[in-house]
Scaffold this motif. Structure first.
Motif, short mmCIF file in Angstrom:
data_model
loop_
_atom_site.label_atom_id
_atom_site.label_comp_id
_atom_site.label_asym_id
_atom_site.label_seq_id
_atom_site.Cartn_x
_atom_site.Cartn_y
_atom_site.Cartn_z
N LEU A 148 24.32 31.38 28.67
CA LEU A 148 22.90 31.17 28.94
C LEU A 148 22.20 32.42 29.48
O LEU A 148 21.05 32.69 29.10
CB LEU A 148 22.72 30.00 29.91
N PRO A 149 22.84 33.23 30.34
CA PRO A 149 22.15 34.43 30.85
C PRO A 149 21.76 35.44 29.78
O PRO A 149 20.87 36.27 30.03
CB PRO A 149 23.17 35.04 31.82
N ILE A 150 22.38 35.40 28.61
CA ILE A 150 22.06 36.40 27.57
C ILE A 150 20.64 36.21 27.05
O ILE A 150 19.80 37.12 27.18
CB ILE A 150 23.10 36.34 26.43
N PRO A 151 20.30 35.05 26.44
CA PRO A 151 18.91 34.89 25.99
C PRO A 151 17.93 34.80 27.14
O PRO A 151 16.77 35.22 27.02
CB PRO A 151 18.94 33.58 25.19
N LEU A 152 18.39 34.28 28.28
CA LEU A 152 17.51 34.15 29.44
C LEU A 152 17.09 35.52 29.97
O LEU A 152 15.91 35.76 30.26
CB LEU A 152 18.22 33.35 30.53
N SER A 153 18.04 36.44 30.08
CA SER A 153 17.73 37.78 30.57
C SER A 153 16.76 38.50 29.63
O SER A 153 15.82 39.17 30.08
CB SER A 153 19.01 38.60 30.71
N ALA A 154 16.99 38.36 28.33
CA ALA A 154 16.11 39.01 27.35
C ALA A 154 14.70 38.43 27.41
O ALA A 154 13.70 39.17 27.42
CB ALA A 154 16.69 38.84 25.95
#
Length: 314
Positions: free
Chosen positions: A177-183
């Motif tokens: 989840l942090p991957i698309p959330l960070s972007a």
């Protein structure tokens, strides 16, 4: 046109040439230079190819320290060479698997506040000269920081509040989840902090470097390109550690020594961030170009060569 922008126009046409320049620009040693040295470099950069050997560092110092719209020296902490040393601890802190929500919110607040300050300091301010930050912009920036702080800590909030104990679910919330959330949050930060460029427009130049007016279309393009580059930076920085750990966990060494996962994750995040900063800063030219058909009608006649130029910001 500002000497910094003229330098980008002459030397930053291709991605490779921009990447080479950014590798030099991000050298933290330039942070040790005084304001007098920076202003001298700004004067020297206008001499172009006539620089002497001892003045060859002047373009790098000017590009990394002087705002291309106002001509003022950037605050030390918001200069591009300071981005990695300052943001790296915050990025690592935000990626740590915290046991409670409070530390996750703390690190996200530091990271998103610094990102907002960096985005604002390096924006295109050509239509704002002599003006102070409006109350609307101040409220939007503060609201943006508060929103992205809570949204960035969302995985930890879900795990803590719902008492998630399932390993697959924890892996999803901590690693995927942090991957698309960070972007998405990095792009959102840019859009909100720099929204006045889209609303009020930014200055555009003809091929000779002469200002020809203010364009909202160019402002929107500048913000959009910068948001995409920032999303690529933080999305990749979040994805690389998860991918590397997933690959290493399939080896016998890491199956026997699970404690190695944490240090490897943090080191890979730091390495990915350091590698991607010059790459993402180089994705789009600092001196952007917008085609005639994308411009407002009253500016299309000024695009004699079929396009106009603008300062993208960073």
């Amino acid at each position: 046109m500002d000497p910094n922008l003229l330098y980008w126009k002459a030397h930053g046409e291709s991605f490779i040439s921009r990447l080479r320049i950014w590798v030099d620009l991000l050298d933290p040693s330039s942070l040790l230079c005084s304001d007098a040295e920076i202003q001298k470099a700004r004067v020297l950069i206008g001499e172009g190819d006539n620089l002497s050997i001892k003045d060859k560092h002047a373009p790098i110092l000017s590009l990394s320290s002087v705002h291309a719209d106002s001509g003022e020296v950037l605050p030390l902490v918001f200069r591009p060479p300071a981005f990695l040393p300052i943001s790296a601890p915050m990025v690592i802190g935000s990626f740590l698997p915290h046991a409670r929500v409070t530390p996750a919110l703390f690190w996200q607040f530091l990271l998103q506040t610094y990102n907002a300050g960096f985005n604002y300091a390096n924006r295109n301010s050509s239509a704002e000269q002599g003006k102070k930050m409006s109350l609307k912009q101040l409220l939007m920036t503060g609201g943006s920081v508060a929103y992205v702080t809570c949204a960035g800590a969302l995985p930890q909030i879900i795990i803590s509040r719902l008492g998630v104990r399932s390993v697959p679910l924890q892996t999803f919330f901590r690693s995927l989840l942090p991957i698309p959330l960070s972007a998405a949050l990095a792009a959102f930060n840019v859009f909100t902090v720099r929204n006045e460029e889209s609303e009020n427009g930014i200055q555009v130049f003809d091929s000779n470097g002469n200002p020809v007016g203010v364009s909202k279309a160019a402002g929107a393009k500048a913000v959009r390109d910068t948001a995409l580059s920032r999303a690529a930076l933080f999305g990749t920085s979040a994805a690389a550690p998860s991918l590397l750990v997933w690959l290493l966990q399939r080896t016998r060494l890491f199956q026997r020594n699970s404690r190695l996962v944490g240090p490897i994750r943090l080191l890979s995040a730091l390495y990915a961030l350091g590698l991607m900063i010059p790459v993402t800063f180089s994705l789009f030219p600092q001196l952007g170009m917008i085609k005639r058909e994308s411009l407002e009608e009253h500016l299309q006649a000024a695009a004699a060569d079929g396009h106009l130029f603008y300062h993208r910001g960073l």
